[in-house]
Design a protein around this motif. Sequence first.
Motif, PDB file in Angstrom:
ATOM      1  N   ASN A  26      47.725  18.644 -53.602  1.00 29.22           N
ATOM      2  CA  ASN A  26      48.803  17.665 -53.394  1.00 29.22           C
ATOM      3  C   ASN A  26      49.060  17.424 -51.909  1.00 29.22           C
ATOM      4  O   ASN A  26      50.162  17.055 -51.509  1.00 29.22           O
ATOM      5  N   LEU A  27      48.024  17.649 -51.106  1.00 29.31           N
ATOM      6  CA  LEU A  27      48.161  17.505 -49.648  1.00 29.31           C
ATOM      7  C   LEU A  27      47.723  16.131 -49.155  1.00 29.31           C
ATOM      8  O   LEU A  27      47.847  15.834 -47.967  1.00 29.31           O
ATOM      9  N   GLY A  28      47.159  15.336 -50.038  1.00 28.98           N
ATOM     10  CA  GLY A  28      46.658  14.038 -49.619  1.00 28.98           C
ATOM     11  C   GLY A  28      45.381  14.115 -48.817  1.00 28.98           C
ATOM     12  O   GLY A  28      45.033  13.166 -48.099  1.00 28.98           O
ATOM     13  N   HIS A  29      44.682  15.229 -48.912  1.00 28.48           N
ATOM     14  CA  HIS A  29      43.443  15.406 -48.154  1.00 28.48           C
ATOM     15  C   HIS A  29      42.309  14.553 -48.721  1.00 28.48           C
ATOM     16  O   HIS A  29      42.272  14.243 -49.902  1.00 28.48           O
ATOM     17  N   ASP A  30      41.365  14.210 -47.836  1.00 29.72           N
ATOM     18  CA  ASP A  30      40.244  13.362 -48.239  1.00 29.72           C
ATOM     19  C   ASP A  30      39.044  14.155 -48.765  1.00 29.72           C
ATOM     20  O   ASP A  30      38.226  13.612 -49.488  1.00 29.72           O
ATOM     21  N   THR A  31      38.911  15.398 -48.329  1.00 27.64           N
ATOM     22  CA  THR A  31      37.732  16.187 -48.671  1.00 27.64           C
ATOM     23  C   THR A  31      38.137  17.401 -49.486  1.00 27.64           C
ATOM     24  O   THR A  31      39.123  18.066 -49.180  1.00 27.64           O
ATOM     25  N   MET A  32      37.346  17.677 -50.527  1.00 26.67           N
ATOM     26  CA  MET A  32      37.559  18.869 -51.342  1.00 26.67           C
ATOM     27  C   MET A  32      36.272  19.664 -51.429  1.00 26.67           C
ATOM     28  O   MET A  32      35.173  19.108 -51.262  1.00 26.67           O
ATOM     29  N   TYR A  33      36.414  20.964 -51.695  1.00 23.52           N
ATOM     30  CA  TYR A  33      35.272  21.878 -51.667  1.00 23.52           C
ATOM     31  C   TYR A  33      35.357  22.870 -52.833  1.00 23.52           C
ATOM     32  O   TYR A  33      36.436  23.153 -53.340  1.00 23.52           O
ATOM     33  N   TRP A  34      34.193  23.415 -53.139  1.00 28.83           N
ATOM     34  CA  TRP A  34      34.120  24.623 -53.943  1.00 28.83           C
ATOM     35  C   TRP A  34      33.348  25.679 -53.157  1.00 28.83           C
ATOM     36  O   TRP A  34      32.271  25.396 -52.628  1.00 28.83           O
ATOM     37  N   ASP A  85      26.619  34.798 -62.252  1.00 27.44           N
ATOM     38  CA  ASP A  85      27.657  33.826 -61.892  1.00 27.44           C
ATOM     39  C   ASP A  85      29.020  34.490 -61.737  1.00 27.44           C
ATOM     40  O   ASP A  85      29.964  33.853 -61.258  1.00 27.44           O
ATOM     41  N   SER A  86      29.125  35.739 -62.133  1.00 26.85           N
ATOM     42  CA  SER A  86      30.394  36.456 -61.985  1.00 26.85           C
ATOM     43  C   SER A  86      30.768  36.532 -60.510  1.00 26.85           C
ATOM     44  O   SER A  86      29.989  37.015 -59.675  1.00 26.85           O
ATOM     45  N   ALA A  87      31.932  36.045 -60.188  1.00 21.34           N
ATOM     46  CA  ALA A  87      32.384  35.962 -58.794  1.00 21.34           C
ATOM     47  C   ALA A  87      33.792  35.374 -58.802  1.00 21.34           C
ATOM     48  O   ALA A  87      34.351  35.075 -59.857  1.00 21.34           O
ATOM     49  N   VAL A  88      34.317  35.197 -57.608  1.00 21.55           N
ATOM     50  CA  VAL A  88      35.580  34.468 -57.466  1.00 21.55           C
ATOM     51  C   VAL A  88      35.252  33.096 -56.889  1.00 21.55           C
ATOM     52  O   VAL A  88      34.547  32.993 -55.880  1.00 21.55           O
ATOM     53  N   TYR A  89      35.751  32.052 -57.518  1.00 22.27           N
ATOM     54  CA  TYR A  89      35.483  30.685 -57.098  1.00 22.27           C
ATOM     55  C   TYR A  89      36.761  30.105 -56.492  1.00 22.27           C
ATOM     56  O   TYR A  89      37.821  30.125 -57.107  1.00 22.27           O
ATOM     57  N   PHE A  90      36.621  29.593 -55.270  1.00 20.85           N
ATOM     58  CA  PHE A  90      37.757  29.024 -54.557  1.00 20.85           C
ATOM     59  C   PHE A  90      37.567  27.530 -54.373  1.00 20.85           C
ATOM     60  O   PHE A  90      36.519  27.073 -53.921  1.00 20.85           O
ATOM     61  N   CYS A  91      38.595  26.810 -54.707  1.00 20.55           N
ATOM     62  CA  CYS A  91      38.678  25.405 -54.365  1.00 20.55           C
ATOM     63  C   CYS A  91      39.404  25.281 -53.030  1.00 20.55           C
ATOM     64  O   CYS A  91      40.256  26.122 -52.691  1.00 20.55           O
ATOM     65  N   ALA A  92      39.075  24.265 -52.258  1.00 17.83           N
ATOM     66  CA  ALA A  92      39.734  24.047 -50.973  1.00 17.83           C
ATOM     67  C   ALA A  92      39.783  22.552 -50.700  1.00 17.83           C
ATOM     68  O   ALA A  92      39.045  21.768 -51.308  1.00 17.83           O
ATOM     69  N   SER A  93      40.664  22.164 -49.786  1.00 20.50           N
ATOM     70  CA  SER A  93      40.716  20.760 -49.370  1.00 20.50           C
ATOM     71  C   SER A  93      41.004  20.700 -47.884  1.00 20.50           C
ATOM     72  O   SER A  93      41.563  21.637 -47.298  1.00 20.50           O
ATOM     73  N   SER A  94      40.614  19.587 -47.265  1.00 21.13           N
ATOM     74  CA  SER A  94      40.888  19.421 -45.840  1.00 21.13           C
ATOM     75  C   SER A  94      41.036  17.939 -45.503  1.00 21.13           C
ATOM     76  O   SER A  94      40.469  17.073 -46.172  1.00 21.13           O
ATOM     77  N   GLN A  95      41.795  17.678 -44.446  1.00 18.50           N
ATOM     78  CA  GLN A  95      41.892  16.320 -43.926  1.00 18.50           C
ATOM     79  C   GLN A  95      40.940  16.149 -42.735  1.00 18.50           C
ATOM     80  O   GLN A  95      40.215  15.168 -42.657  1.00 18.50           O
ATOM     81  N   GLU A  96      40.960  17.105 -41.846  1.00 15.28           N
ATOM     82  CA  GLU A  96      39.999  17.136 -40.749  1.00 15.28           C
ATOM     83  C   GLU A  96      38.960  18.202 -41.076  1.00 15.28           C
ATOM     84  O   GLU A  96      38.269  18.110 -42.063  1.00 15.28           O
ATOM     85  N   ASP A  97      38.924  19.264 -40.292  1.00 17.12           N
ATOM     86  CA  ASP A  97      37.882  20.261 -40.504  1.00 17.12           C
ATOM     87  C   ASP A  97      38.387  21.572 -41.069  1.00 17.12           C
ATOM     88  O   ASP A  97      37.588  22.443 -41.385  1.00 17.12           O
TER      89      ASP A  97
END
Lengths: 110, 110
Positions: A26-34, A85-97
Amino acid sequence: DTAVSQTPKYLVTQMGNDKSIKCEQNLGHDTMYWYKQDSKKFLKIMFSYNNKELIINETVPNRFSPKSPDKAHLNLHINSLELGDSAVYFCASSQEDRPDFGPGTRLLVL
Amino acid sequence: EDQVTQSPEALRLQEGESSSLNCSYTVSGLRGLFWYRQDPGKGPEFLFTLYSAGEEKEKERLKATLTKKESFLHITAPKPEDSATYLCAVLTGSARQLTFGSGTQLTVLP
């Protein structure tokens, strides 16, 4: 006021199953990651998604596929789950870097 | 290939005992170096970004510095609540993706 949220927090499943992890920001960021974090805490990029441009880490098996219904969501779908595949999966987002990370989804494949 | 190495892997300090964590990198075209803190069971939390050699940033008991080959995270008079894993990451090239080190697990004993 959660910035990056993921569901579920924990996921236990059998080998061979298909599962999805949802991510919303909900940050309005343009880029998302896994990202994937293994048992040794090593955090490795899997995908980045920006304005419908998908950048895939070449080491990620094609059983993993990101799906983005809109700018605020990037879900991760995994087919034919394997023990590794067992692991911890993190989603992330960013506006710049600078990515802001979610709380993680702990996946255990039995 | 970009490489990020953090040392030591683990560090135990007495409360008030100052020390430094190291992040050395071998990359082509550094655009930024990031420090994150990660508590058990949580996602990485952003601390600092450094962009050029000689730059320094401070936050409470933490101070990050950057040279052309490495970064240090100095911890002055640490407290038990500073216990966490500290992750270093680099941003290079045109891809907006971070390459992480494996982290330093810091334990501060009361």
